[in-house]
Design a protein around this motif. Sequence first.
Motif, PDB file in Angstrom:
ATOM      1  N   VAL A   1      -6.065   5.268  -4.945  1.00  5.73           N
ATOM      2  CA  VAL A   1      -7.127   5.062  -3.481  1.00  5.73           C
ATOM      3  C   VAL A   1      -8.121   4.022  -3.891  1.00  5.73           C
ATOM      4  CG1 VAL A   1      -8.704   6.024  -2.114  1.00  5.73           C
ATOM      5  CG2 VAL A   1      -6.526   7.118  -2.385  1.00  5.73           C
ATOM      6  N   ARG A   2      -8.737   4.268  -5.229  1.00  9.88           N
ATOM      7  CA  ARG A   2      -9.615   3.277  -5.653  1.00  9.88           C
ATOM      8  C   ARG A   2      -9.469   1.910  -5.596  1.00  9.88           C
ATOM      9  NH1 ARG A   2     -14.838   1.736  -5.059  1.00  9.88           N
ATOM     10  NH2 ARG A   2     -15.558   0.896  -7.289  1.00  9.88           N
ATOM     11  N   ASP A   3      -8.040   1.844  -6.194  1.00 10.31           N
ATOM     12  CA  ASP A   3      -7.599   0.603  -6.647  1.00 10.31           C
ATOM     13  C   ASP A   3      -6.937  -0.211  -5.163  1.00 10.31           C
ATOM     14  OD1 ASP A   3      -7.728   0.686  -9.264  1.00 10.31           O
ATOM     15  OD2 ASP A   3      -5.886   1.206  -9.636  1.00 10.31           O
TER      16      ASP A   3
ATOM     17  N   VAL B   1       1.036  -1.195  -0.039  1.00  8.94           N
ATOM     18  CA  VAL B   1       0.000  -0.172   0.011  1.00  8.94           C
ATOM     19  C   VAL B   1       0.806   1.336  -0.092  1.00  8.94           C
ATOM     20  CG1 VAL B   1      -1.651   1.241   1.597  1.00  8.94           C
ATOM     21  CG2 VAL B   1      -1.957  -0.961   0.992  1.00  8.94           C
ATOM     22  N   ALA B   2       1.864   1.254   0.752  1.00  6.79           N
ATOM     23  CA  ALA B   2       2.704   2.401   0.778  1.00  6.79           C
ATOM     24  C   ALA B   2       3.740   2.565  -0.146  1.00  6.79           C
ATOM     25  CB  ALA B   2       3.619   2.478   2.466  1.00  6.79           C
ATOM     26  N   LEU B   3       4.128   1.643  -0.919  1.00  5.55           N
ATOM     27  CA  LEU B   3       4.910   1.821  -2.007  1.00  5.55           C
ATOM     28  C   LEU B   3       4.812   2.847  -3.122  1.00  5.55           C
ATOM     29  CD1 LEU B   3       7.790   1.027  -2.775  1.00  5.55           C
ATOM     30  CD2 LEU B   3       6.947  -0.942  -4.079  1.00  5.55           C
TER      31      LEU B   3
ATOM     32  N   PHE C   1      -9.370   4.817 -17.799  1.00  6.75           N
ATOM     33  CA  PHE C   1      -9.785   3.654 -18.597  1.00  6.75           C
ATOM     34  C   PHE C   1      -9.062   2.502 -18.400  1.00  6.75           C
ATOM     35  CE2 PHE C   1     -11.234   7.681 -20.964  1.00  6.75           C
ATOM     36  CZ  PHE C   1     -12.592   7.407 -20.892  1.00  6.75           C
ATOM     37  N   TRP C   2      -7.707   2.656 -18.124  1.00  6.84           N
ATOM     38  CA  TRP C   2      -7.006   1.200 -17.638  1.00  6.84           C
ATOM     39  C   TRP C   2      -6.665   1.340 -16.400  1.00  6.84           C
ATOM     40  CZ3 TRP C   2      -1.455   0.296 -20.125  1.00  6.84           C
ATOM     41  CH2 TRP C   2      -1.204  -0.805 -20.179  1.00  6.84           C
ATOM     42  N   ARG C   3      -7.380   0.384 -15.510  1.00  5.48           N
ATOM     43  CA  ARG C   3      -7.686   0.754 -14.177  1.00  5.48           C
ATOM     44  C   ARG C   3      -6.445  -0.145 -13.491  1.00  5.48           C
ATOM     45  NH1 ARG C   3     -13.870   0.498 -13.959  1.00  5.48           N
ATOM     46  NH2 ARG C   3     -14.233   2.703 -14.789  1.00  5.48           N
ATOM     47  N   ASN C   4      -5.355   0.296 -13.251  1.00 12.74           N
ATOM     48  CA  ASN C   4      -4.310  -0.515 -12.422  1.00 12.74           C
ATOM     49  C   ASN C   4      -3.355   0.377 -11.667  1.00 12.74           C
ATOM     50  OD1 ASN C   4      -2.239   0.336 -14.032  1.00 12.74           O
ATOM     51  ND2 ASN C   4      -2.563  -1.474 -15.328  1.00 12.74           N
ATOM     52  N   THR C   5      -2.609   0.043 -10.712  1.00 12.37           N
ATOM     53  CA  THR C   5      -1.798   0.839  -9.853  1.00 12.37           C
ATOM     54  C   THR C   5      -0.726   1.562 -10.665  1.00 12.37           C
ATOM     55  OG1 THR C   5      -2.211  -0.534  -8.072  1.00 12.37           O
ATOM     56  CG2 THR C   5      -0.461   0.814  -7.934  1.00 12.37           C
ATOM     57  N   PHE C   6      -0.188   0.881 -11.605  1.00 12.73           N
ATOM     58  CA  PHE C   6       0.793   1.177 -12.387  1.00 12.73           C
ATOM     59  C   PHE C   6       0.369   2.773 -13.228  1.00 12.73           C
ATOM     60  CE2 PHE C   6       3.084   2.017 -16.470  1.00 12.73           C
ATOM     61  CZ  PHE C   6       4.403   2.353 -15.985  1.00 12.73           C
TER      62      PHE C   6
END
Length: 136
Positions: free
Chosen positions: A113-115, A7-9, A75-80
């Motif tokens: 935050v959502r991810d 979560v923190a990274l 549109f491309w929902r990921n952490t990156f």
Amino acid sequence: MKSSLRVALPWAVIVAVALVAGLLRYGFIEPSDMGHACDAKGGPWWCGPRTVIVQGFLNYGYGYAAVLAALVAVFWRNTFTAVLAASLGVIALQLYCYEGGALALLIGSLRLVRDQAGAAPVGNAPVGADSSAIPR
């Protein structure tokens, strides 16, 4: 421990990018001595990269890149993509592209935050998040 690091990274990456962008602005772009050294023909080796960076914000390139990354994050929902949008937003904010940078930082942060909220274990869900917890 592993969960809190996960979560923190991403947030640490965004803060590190903000620090580097701040150092770049206040240590390399803004000092008038640096600009005057590049005025003369045959200036130091770093005048070329400095000129490219300055042209990037004069043409609002960092703002456009940040907004584009924010749209990709939507549109491309990921952490990156969320971290990329927020990081480019921070860079754009530091390098004088306020509007696009603020929008990208906001969208990237909200997406992150959502991810992270979607990846949280079920036991950590807030009260009222489950429809069975609502009194009838």
